[in-house]
Design a protein around this motif. Structure first.
Motif, short mmCIF file in Angstrom:
data_model
loop_
_atom_site.label_atom_id
_atom_site.label_comp_id
_atom_site.label_asym_id
_atom_site.label_seq_id
_atom_site.Cartn_x
_atom_site.Cartn_y
_atom_site.Cartn_z
N LYS A 118 -4.21 -5.39 -29.44
CA LYS A 118 -4.69 -6.75 -29.66
C LYS A 118 -5.97 -6.75 -30.48
O LYS A 118 -6.14 -7.53 -31.44
N CYS A 147 -2.52 -11.11 -24.17
CA CYS A 147 -2.59 -10.05 -25.18
C CYS A 147 -1.34 -10.03 -26.04
O CYS A 147 -1.41 -9.95 -27.27
N GLU A 202 -4.37 -3.90 -24.93
CA GLU A 202 -5.72 -4.37 -25.25
C GLU A 202 -6.18 -3.80 -26.59
O GLU A 202 -6.74 -4.50 -27.44
#
Length: 321
Positions: free
Chosen positions: A25, A41, A22
């Motif tokens: 990303k 992601c 996360e």
């Protein structure tokens, strides 16, 4: 990145935790893309990455993750290698693999395939001037010859280098005996152990098992049974968090390593193995196993195991600081 690099990038991205994916990303996309789940992601990260080197150089890719990836693909680099060295090794491996796949498929490649860097050929070493150089590997004896990269040609390898070389060699040789693998079994036998070697086996499972063997033949037979009959595969963690090595002035070397245990596509749990090594002056001072203790724990594994303080203490107790 081309389509082949993207596929390989997605594979290594799968090793990152949910939080790291996360965060990566958000960094790569400048928080302009929302994603739902790991797959989204990973797709976003790959789409917004300009090159494989740029991606692998991101802070979320820790050096230990890169070293473990290389080891899992049978490419050995020194435990002291820089992150840049690991990144370049992975990119070289991807290019070499793509070219070999194209050749197998009958696709012409415009450039000469690069030789895969492995433990049997060359190890990377950092060049103080910048970049990397390929240094010839000087052999050390670990019952058979195992290659490690010395700090300098005039100095013997450190205990950590000997330990890393031994662990890489031992489990590669032991795993090769597994009948589910397509490779040819390597030379694993009683000659790698001292005649009076002691082997303790502890399996922490729903039906606990504790066994002890004395002698090279019995030790060899029991280890072979684990991989031949029970079809186990051992994946050691050769990073600094997964291995501890100690040596004393009298020539004894003790090490402990942890990792995961597999059967086929299933991860069964974790293992820790303690080794005591001594040189044999009758056989070119080769290292042989004097004692070993293997603990296999059936458990759900969510990350690569790390050595506990208790495990490190076993080594310290045998060879005090």
């Amino acid at each position: 990145m081309d389509s082949e690099e993207e596929a390989k990038a997605k594979d290594i991205l799968g090793r990152l935790s949910d939080s790291d994916l996360e965060g990566l990303k958000d960094t790569v996309t400048n928080k302009q893309i929302s994603a739902h789940g790991r797959k989204d992601c990973i797709s976003a990260i790959v789409s917004f990455s300009q090159s494989a080197k740029e991606l692998l150089s991101r802070k979320r890719f820790k050096r230990d993750i890169l070293i473990q990836y290389l080891y899992d693909n049978h490419i050995t680099v020194s435990a002291n290698s820089s992150k840049e060295t690991c990144v370049n090794s992975i990119i070289k491996f991807w290019k070499s693999k793509s070219q070999h796949e194209n050749q197998d498929a009958g696709i012409a490649t415009p450039t000469k395939p690069e030789q895969q860097v492995s433990a049997d050929h060359l190890l990377y070493q950092d060049n103080p001037e910048g970049g990397q150089t390929h240094a010839p590997v000087s052999p050390i004896n670990v019952s058979i010859t195992v290659n490690v990269l010395p700090q300098a040609t005039s100095q013997p390898p450190s205990s950590e280098q000997v330990g890393e070389a031994f662990v890489t060699w031992f489990y590669k040789m032991l795993n090769s005996q597994n009948p589910t693998l397509s490779n040819v079994p390597e030379d694993f036998g009683s000659h790698h152990f001292w005649p009076d070697v002691n082997f303790k086996l502890l399996c922490v499972t729903p039906q606990p098992l504790e066994e002890e063997f004395t002698g090279a033949d019995l030790t060899t037979q029991r280890l072979l049974a684990l991989v031949k009959e029970e079809q186990l595969l051992f994946n050691p963690n050769i990073s600094n968090e997964g291995m501890k090595v100690k040596a004393n002035p009298h020539g004894q070397l003790v090490l402990i390593v942890c990792g995961t245990v597999h059967r086929g596509q299933d991860c069964l749990g974790e293992f820790e193995q303690l080794f005591g090594l001594l040189r044999d002056p009758r056989f070119d001072n080769n290292w042989k196993v004097k004692f070993t203790k293997l603990r296999i724990t059936c458990s759900q594994v969510t990350a690569m195991p790390k050595l506990t303080a208790q495990a490190v203490g076993e080594v310290t107790a045998l060879i005090p600081v």
